[in-house]
Design an enzyme around this catalytic site. Structure first.
Site, short mmCIF file in Angstrom:
data_model
loop_
_atom_site.label_atom_id
_atom_site.label_comp_id
_atom_site.label_asym_id
_atom_site.label_seq_id
_atom_site.Cartn_x
_atom_site.Cartn_y
_atom_site.Cartn_z
N TYR A 471 0.71 -0.91 -0.07
CA TYR A 471 -0.16 0.05 0.02
C TYR A 471 0.95 1.09 -0.02
CZ TYR A 471 -3.87 3.15 0.94
OH TYR A 471 -4.70 4.34 0.85
N SER A 552 -6.53 1.23 -4.59
CA SER A 552 -6.66 2.59 -4.23
C SER A 552 -5.18 3.17 -4.22
CB SER A 552 -6.91 3.10 -2.80
OG SER A 552 -7.48 3.99 -2.51
N ASP A 635 -17.88 3.99 -7.22
CA ASP A 635 -16.61 4.49 -6.56
C ASP A 635 -16.75 5.96 -6.82
OD1 ASP A 635 -14.48 5.06 -5.23
OD2 ASP A 635 -13.11 3.81 -6.38
N HIS A 667 -16.02 2.32 -3.02
CA HIS A 667 -14.59 2.25 -3.26
C HIS A 667 -14.01 0.57 -2.95
CE1 HIS A 667 -10.37 3.67 -3.75
NE2 HIS A 667 -10.34 3.48 -2.35
#
Length: 694
Positions: A471, A552, A635, A667
């Site tokens: 991430y 994301s 989203d 999302h």
């Protein structure tokens, strides 16, 4: 109300028309019309092609069925929020795909089979009202008579807010209600609500969040609500926060604040006075509010704070309100915890009697309690993730979990005695008897040691198909977690799973995050590439066997590293990603993330963003690993725009690309268990095919 991060809390800007030179240079700008007829026709065609390939694989249906069975299983831990004498829980299963909101007593919750009182059946509500409602949470009044429910159409962040009577199990006629918008609302007391919403022209920030907070009294029209605070248009947002409890500052037991987020990581806190005005608190902009115990506000620091002495960034502090409010005297700050170079405060919750902190050392955690008896550490297992589920503002109760990559979560209950008791455990969802987890450290380009976890079979000799997950942004840490998806659909089949703790995350506190901000974003990509290279050096996987996955900000990570170091990887799964970083501030909530990435409208910042922005750096004459993009039409945070445009560009350039866009889910790209099972089954079948898992 518990105060969460801006990233996970708010809704976004709608589609913004293309402006300037970028619109001329971008042949796929038309895909930014999220709900346009032509873009949706393109999506339908892409979905048909991708599902024809992936669902034809015999493993797809097996994986889908296995995962859906697990997701719908009734022996899951019903995690809940403790409030007064109740535990509230939202539950989805095969019989309730949209879910039921329910509660039971604290005592009954500890039993094997709690007796749940269903408060709202979302499936029935959706049928009755002919709306595609998706549950987004509840905020209850201090007396627990009524609650403000948030419901989304299709799973986006924009919500409808409606007042609900717990006694009658019905919505309150002429009660507090807000139409679909990017709203934030919470109770001051049973008859007054602090809220921010779209009040019309000029009431929203450029990031798409409310900038005005008002006080609404029962019986009055919303148009008569009085303004409490106004932020600026170029702020991220202004949001009300109310901490309830028997020791609160006001007679109602509430501490009411307005948080003015100047940027994603800089916030002013204003105390909402009884006379309707506000008073700015003398806290640093880098204070990250976590809660309140009695009259003390509890927060962590993103930067050093110098007063009569210096409080180190990453520290946990308590600020007594009474001396400041009544005498305008600066209070004596209480220093609850100061992390060392290997430690970080991962999570904080406040209860009536104590402050609880999940503190991690080299990415494994323990629970520390700060109360009247001083600081103690709860007796929980070690070597994994210790998490805080909920703490009671009105009593001594608190709930915690412990889990590892191979150990299912166990829920612990503590009632002020300092001795947590295991009350529920998740049954094993995959066979972990032959698995082992190890922690290694890779050396990044600038010499920084980057930790990562590898979970694989003990008896496997030689390299094997491996998925590397990361991430690296917004202070979010990748701590050990028991993943049914990875366990059942990958580890149990003989694959290896790696989780990288790269800079940009919060694994070592604010400094670890700040090291990869703005002009230093490349460090996160270098860290991830270093972990990949170390995996291959150790013989865990070859480059052709190594797949990468992220969602994301993690989608930005894997797409950027794919364009920079394609030779390191055999496949990419890129989920709900940011990709076009030159236009990201004009898409979804992008303007609110300038403190993380920088502003491409500023020439010097545009220059460093342009060096890594995947959409601008993908080339026809380079060979990339095959990539599968997944996203969702609803989203409204990142939006499907980034994935659409990147897939279209790569496909036009002749690269190996698949694309799938769920029409619902927000999302998270999945509004219910069936959609989640579909997304993960598609992803793991793709990885199996590309990485050669047998």
């Amino acid at each position: 109300m518990r105060f969460g991060t801006w990233m996970l809390a708010a809704a976004l800007l709608t589609f913004a028309a293309a402006k300037g030179a970028d619109s001329v240079e971008d042949p796929y700008i038309w895909l930014e019309d999220v709900h346009g007829e032509k873009p949706l026709a393109w999506v339908k065609e892409q979905n048909a092609r991708s599902t024809a390939i992936l669902k034809a694989d015999p493993d797809y249906q097996k994986d889908y069925d296995a995962l859906l069975k697990i997701l719908d299983a009734t022996d899951r831990i019903p995690y809940g929020s403790v409030d007064h004498q109740y535990v509230f829980n939202f539950w989805q299963d095969a019989a309730n795909p949209k879910g039921v909101w329910r509660r039971t007593t604290v005592a009954d919750y500890a039993t094997t089979e709690p007796h749940w009182d269903v408060l709202l059946d979302v499936d029935k509500l959706a049928r009755d009202e002919k709306e595609n409602w998706v549950w987004k949470g509840a905020d209850c009044s201090p007396s627990l008579k009524r609650c403000l429910l948030s419901l989304s159409r299709g799973g986006g962040d924009a919500v409808v807010v409606r007042e609900f009577d717990l006694a009658t199990r019905s919505f309150v006629k002429d009660g507090f209600a807000l139409p679909e918008a990017k709203s934030s609302a919470t109770w001051l007391d049973d008859d007054r609500v602090l809220f921010g919403t779209d009040f019309g022209a000029g009431s929203m920030t450029t990031s798409g969040y409310p900038r005005i907070v008002k006080l609404w009294t029962r019986g009055r029209n919303v148009t008569d609500a009085t303004t409490v605070f106004e932020g600026k248009v170029d702020d991220v947002a202004s949001q009300p926060i109310v901490f309830h409890g028997p020791g609160g500052e006001s007679a109602e037991g509430a501490i009411a604040l307005v948080a003015r987020a100047i940027s994603f990581f800089e916030t002013e806190y204003h105390y909402a006075r009884a006379d309707g005005g506000t008073l700015q608190l003398p806290l640093p902009l880098g204070a990250d509010m976590k809660g309140a115990t009695g009259d003390a506000l509890v927060f962590t620091l993103r930067e050093d704070w110098t007063l009569d002495r210096t409080y180190k960034k990453g520290s946990l502090l308590a600020f007594p309100l009474e001396p400041f409010l009544h005498m305008r005297a600066f209070p004596a700050i209480r220093e609850l915890y100061v992390p060392d170079a290997h430690s970080a405060i991962e999570q904080v919750a406040t209860g009536r009697d104590a402050v609880y902190a999940a503190i991690y050392h080299d990415v494994t955690g323990s629970i520390h309690v700060f109360g009247g008896a001083g600081a103690t550490t709860l007796e929980l297992p070690a070597g994994g993730s210790a998490g805080i589920i909920s703490a009671n503002d009105w009593g001594p109760e608190a709930y915690f979990t412990f889990q590892t990559f191979t150990t299912p979560p166990t829920l612990y209950f503590e009632d002020g005695g300092g001795h947590p008791k295991a009350i529920k455990s998740l049954p094993a969802r995959f066979d972990a008897s032959s698995l082992v987890t190890e922690q290694f450290f890779a050396t990044s380009a600038d010499g920084t040691k980057v930790p990562y976890f590898v979970t694989r079979r003990k008896d496997r000799a030689g390299p094997q198909p491996t998925v590397l997950y990361g991430y690296g942004g917004f202070e979010i840490s990748m701590t050990p977690s028991y993943s049914t998806n990875f366990g059942k659909l990958w580890l149990e089949k003989g694959g290896a799973w790696v989780v990288a703790n790269i800079r940009g995350g919060g694994e070592y506190g604010p400094a670890w995050h700040q090291a990869a901000l703005k002009e230093n974003r490349q460090r996160a990509f270098d860290d991830f590439a270093a972990v990949a290279a170390d995996i291959e050096k150790r013989g865990i996987a070859t480059a052709k066997q190594l797949g990468i996955m992220g969602g994301s900000n993690g989608g930005l990570l894997v797409s950027a590293v794919m364009t920079q170091r394609p030779e390191l990887f055999g496949a990419v799964v890129c989920q709900v990603p940011l990709i076009d970083m030159i236009r990201y501030t004009h898409i979804g909530a992008g303007a609110s993330w300038e403190a993380e990435y920088g502003d491409p409208a500023i020439p010097e910042q545009r220059a460093y963003i342009l060096k890594y922005s995947p959409y601008q750096n993908v080339r026809k004459d380079r060979t990339y690993p095959p990539v599968f993009f997944t996203t969702a039409t609803t989203d409204d945070r990142v939006t499907p725009v980034h994935a659409r445009k990147m897939a279209a560009r790569m496909e036009e350039q002749g690269h190996d690309v698949l694309f799938y866009e769920n029409t619902e889910g927000g999302h998270g790209a999945a509004a219910d268990h069936r959609q989640a099972a579909e997304m993960w089954a598609l992803s793991f079948v793709y990885l199996k095919q590309k990485l050669g898992l047998k």
